[in-house]
Write a protein that holds these residues in place. Sequence first.
Motif, short mmCIF file in Angstrom:
data_model
loop_
_atom_site.label_atom_id
_atom_site.label_comp_id
_atom_site.label_asym_id
_atom_site.label_seq_id
_atom_site.Cartn_x
_atom_site.Cartn_y
_atom_site.Cartn_z
N ILE A 11 0.85 -1.19 0.00
CA ILE A 11 0.00 0.00 0.00
C ILE A 11 0.89 1.24 0.00
O ILE A 11 1.69 1.44 0.91
CB ILE A 11 -0.95 0.02 1.23
N ALA A 12 0.74 2.08 -1.03
CA ALA A 12 1.53 3.30 -1.14
C ALA A 12 1.04 4.35 -0.16
O ALA A 12 1.84 4.98 0.55
CB ALA A 12 1.47 3.85 -2.57
N PHE A 13 -0.29 4.56 -0.12
CA PHE A 13 -0.87 5.51 0.82
C PHE A 13 -2.37 5.24 0.95
O PHE A 13 -2.94 4.49 0.17
CB PHE A 13 -0.61 6.97 0.39
N GLU A 14 -2.96 5.86 1.96
CA GLU A 14 -4.39 5.71 2.21
C GLU A 14 -5.04 7.07 2.32
O GLU A 14 -4.46 7.99 2.89
CB GLU A 14 -4.64 4.90 3.48
N ILE A 15 -6.23 7.18 1.75
CA ILE A 15 -7.04 8.39 1.88
C ILE A 15 -8.37 7.92 2.46
O ILE A 15 -9.20 7.36 1.75
CB ILE A 15 -7.25 9.09 0.53
N GLY A 16 -8.55 8.12 3.75
CA GLY A 16 -9.75 7.61 4.41
C GLY A 16 -9.80 6.10 4.26
O GLY A 16 -8.82 5.41 4.51
N PRO A 17 -10.95 5.57 3.80
CA PRO A 17 -11.07 4.11 3.65
C PRO A 17 -10.43 3.59 2.36
O PRO A 17 -10.34 2.39 2.16
CB PRO A 17 -12.58 3.90 3.62
N LEU A 18 -9.96 4.47 1.48
CA LEU A 18 -9.38 4.08 0.20
C LEU A 18 -7.88 3.84 0.33
O LEU A 18 -7.14 4.71 0.77
CB LEU A 18 -9.63 5.17 -0.84
N SER A 19 -7.45 2.65 -0.04
CA SER A 19 -6.03 2.31 -0.05
C SER A 19 -5.54 2.29 -1.49
O SER A 19 -6.16 1.68 -2.36
CB SER A 19 -5.79 0.93 0.56
N VAL A 20 -4.41 2.96 -1.74
CA VAL A 20 -3.83 3.00 -3.07
C VAL A 20 -2.57 2.14 -3.05
O VAL A 20 -1.62 2.44 -2.32
CB VAL A 20 -3.51 4.44 -3.51
N TRP A 22 0.88 0.31 -4.53
CA TRP A 22 2.00 0.69 -5.38
C TRP A 22 1.77 0.24 -6.81
O TRP A 22 2.06 0.96 -7.76
CB TRP A 22 3.31 0.10 -4.85
N TYR A 23 1.25 -0.96 -6.96
CA TYR A 23 0.98 -1.53 -8.28
C TYR A 23 0.08 -0.60 -9.08
O TYR A 23 0.37 -0.27 -10.24
CB TYR A 23 0.32 -2.90 -8.09
N GLY A 24 -1.01 -0.16 -8.48
CA GLY A 24 -1.95 0.73 -9.16
C GLY A 24 -1.33 2.08 -9.46
O GLY A 24 -1.54 2.65 -10.54
N LEU A 25 -0.56 2.59 -8.52
CA LEU A 25 0.10 3.88 -8.71
C LEU A 25 1.10 3.81 -9.87
O LEU A 25 1.15 4.71 -10.72
CB LEU A 25 0.82 4.28 -7.42
N ILE A 26 1.85 2.74 -9.95
CA ILE A 26 2.81 2.57 -11.04
C ILE A 26 2.08 2.46 -12.38
O ILE A 26 2.52 3.04 -13.39
CB ILE A 26 3.71 1.35 -10.78
N ILE A 27 0.97 1.74 -12.43
CA ILE A 27 0.20 1.61 -13.66
C ILE A 27 -0.31 2.98 -14.11
O ILE A 27 -0.23 3.33 -15.30
CB ILE A 27 -0.97 0.62 -13.48
#
Length: 104
Positions: A11-20, A22-27
Amino acid sequence: MNLHFMMIDPIAFEIGPLSVAWYGLIIVVAMILAIYLTIKEGEKRGISEDFIVDTAFWVLPLGILGARLYYVLFELDYYLANPLQILAIWEGGLAIYGGLSPVS
């Protein structure tokens, strides 16, 4: 030879209940970079920026949909038994075979 790697939090970071992840961020960064580089190449070839952005608007979501469909087809028995899970992309499951390869 036994290689040991440091474990990185997926997990790169979280915004409230949403987790982002690393895989998604890189894509996402790769998609933005691809559009930028395509615009630069398009300038050299006389292709308008609007055309490239409009094309990306359709191609990127269709590519994600295709990657999900490909993944679902390879796990078809599971998804036939759990059809609502087909929509649960936040749990993973986009097939990009050939995009990543294991370290040998």
